[in-house]
Design a protein around this motif. Structure first.
Motif, PDB file in Angstrom:
ATOM      1  N   THR A 159       0.816  -1.209   0.000  1.00 39.92           N
ATOM      2  CA  THR A 159       0.000   0.000   0.000  1.00 39.92           C
ATOM      3  C   THR A 159       0.849   1.259   0.000  1.00 39.92           C
ATOM      4  O   THR A 159       0.647   2.149  -0.798  1.00 39.92           O
ATOM      5  CB  THR A 159      -0.956   0.002   1.208  1.00 39.92           C
ATOM      6  N   ALA A 160       1.802   1.362   0.877  1.00 46.13           N
ATOM      7  CA  ALA A 160       2.626   2.561   0.956  1.00 46.13           C
ATOM      8  C   ALA A 160       3.545   2.694  -0.256  1.00 46.13           C
ATOM      9  O   ALA A 160       3.830   3.799  -0.700  1.00 46.13           O
ATOM     10  CB  ALA A 160       3.456   2.534   2.223  1.00 46.13           C
ATOM     11  N   ASN A 161       3.981   1.609  -0.831  1.00 42.87           N
ATOM     12  CA  ASN A 161       4.888   1.668  -1.972  1.00 42.87           C
ATOM     13  C   ASN A 161       4.229   2.181  -3.242  1.00 42.87           C
ATOM     14  O   ASN A 161       4.879   2.790  -4.070  1.00 42.87           O
ATOM     15  CB  ASN A 161       5.483   0.286  -2.256  1.00 42.87           C
ATOM     16  N   SER A 211       2.274   8.335 -20.043  1.00 45.60           N
ATOM     17  CA  SER A 211       1.921   7.007 -20.531  1.00 45.60           C
ATOM     18  C   SER A 211       1.758   7.016 -22.045  1.00 45.60           C
ATOM     19  O   SER A 211       1.512   8.051 -22.657  1.00 45.60           O
ATOM     20  CB  SER A 211       0.640   6.503 -19.863  1.00 45.60           C
ATOM     21  N   ALA A 212       1.916   5.838 -22.618  1.00 48.05           N
ATOM     22  CA  ALA A 212       1.667   5.593 -24.035  1.00 48.05           C
ATOM     23  C   ALA A 212       0.654   4.463 -24.108  1.00 48.05           C
ATOM     24  O   ALA A 212       0.700   3.534 -23.309  1.00 48.05           O
ATOM     25  CB  ALA A 212       2.960   5.209 -24.748  1.00 48.05           C
ATOM     26  N   LEU A 221       6.402   2.048 -12.552  1.00 47.63           N
ATOM     27  CA  LEU A 221       5.892   1.498 -13.818  1.00 47.63           C
ATOM     28  C   LEU A 221       4.559   0.806 -13.608  1.00 47.63           C
ATOM     29  O   LEU A 221       4.410   0.015 -12.677  1.00 47.63           O
ATOM     30  CB  LEU A 221       6.912   0.493 -14.389  1.00 47.63           C
ATOM     31  N   GLY A 222       3.594   1.110 -14.492  1.00 46.15           N
ATOM     32  CA  GLY A 222       2.282   0.488 -14.370  1.00 46.15           C
ATOM     33  C   GLY A 222       1.648   0.200 -15.718  1.00 46.15           C
ATOM     34  O   GLY A 222       1.982   0.815 -16.728  1.00 46.15           O
ATOM     35  N   GLY A 262       2.529   3.157 -18.238  1.00 47.41           N
ATOM     36  CA  GLY A 262       2.747   4.471 -17.672  1.00 47.41           C
ATOM     37  C   GLY A 262       3.945   4.490 -16.748  1.00 47.41           C
ATOM     38  O   GLY A 262       4.298   3.479 -16.129  1.00 47.41           O
ATOM     39  N   TRP A 263       4.588   5.663 -16.649  1.00 40.84           N
ATOM     40  CA  TRP A 263       5.746   5.847 -15.779  1.00 40.84           C
ATOM     41  C   TRP A 263       5.488   7.061 -14.888  1.00 40.84           C
ATOM     42  O   TRP A 263       5.170   8.144 -15.387  1.00 40.84           O
ATOM     43  CB  TRP A 263       7.004   6.078 -16.604  1.00 40.84           C
TER      44      TRP A 263
END
Length: 190
Positions: free
Chosen positions: A17-19, A30-31, A145-146, A187-188
């Motif tokens: 959660t905190a991270n 994002s692309a 990164l997501g 996304g970054w």
């Protein structure tokens, strides 16, 4: 064994959660790729008809509130007229601009969001504004990164004039495609 797996998964989810929480003032770029079947004239086979893509920048003004500006490139067919007055369809790319405000739920690695905003399109000299709703989720692979999965619903579709004998074409008419847009992207966060 199953109980151990469930308990371990819950502990891992709660410890992340905190991270994966977004900080106030964070910026995310994002692309993304847009589902080609959602774009105009996907059934035609002309060069580039199956490529719809874009990029976005997102600013977190609060922990769970962000503002996103996205620009995409999507294929369309624009109707123009020749010098003899006959209609002529030509393939073009339109570049809609989407501005949305998003509310993100939770602070774990899996973050669903809902948003609302507007889409602006200018094709063949014609402007169009449309309200939109957006929803989706971001899966954070790392704190930076997501993977983004998103669906947008567009309202107030541009309507060509209808005459008693049928549809009348006007210079610069274009097809915006489906009112639904599905996209996937990376996304970054900075």
């Amino acid at each position: 064994m199953r109980r151990l797996l469930v308990v371990g998964s819950v502990v891992l989810l709660l410890s992340t959660t905190a991270n994966f929480a977004q900080n106030v003032g964070a910026i995310r770029v994002s692309a993304f790729l847009v589902n080609p079947s959602d774009t105009p004239e996907a059934e035609f086979n002309y060069p580039g008809h199956d490529r719809a893509y874009g990029a976005a920048i997102e600013y977190f003004s609060k922990r769970n509130l962000s503002w996103q500006l996205a620009v995409s490139s999507e294929p369309t067919i624009a109707t123009t007229f020749t010098s003899s007055g006959l209609p002529f369809a030509k393939f073009e790319r339109m570049n809609p601009v989407d501005g949305t405000v998003r509310y993100h739920f939770g602070d774990s690695s899996l973050k669903p969001f809902l948003g609302a905003g507007a889409r602006y399109i200018r094709v063949a000299g014609h402007d169009n504004w449309r309200p939109e709703l957006a929803g989706g989720l971001t899966f954070a692979i790392t704190p930076h990164l997501g993977i983004d999965l998103e669906a947008r619903e567009l309202f107030n579709r541009r309507k060509p004039d209808v005459q008693p004998l049928g549809l009348r074409a006007h210079d610069g008419d274009f097809d915006e495609g489906s009112s639904r847009r599905l996209s996937v992207g990376l996304g970054w966060r900075f």
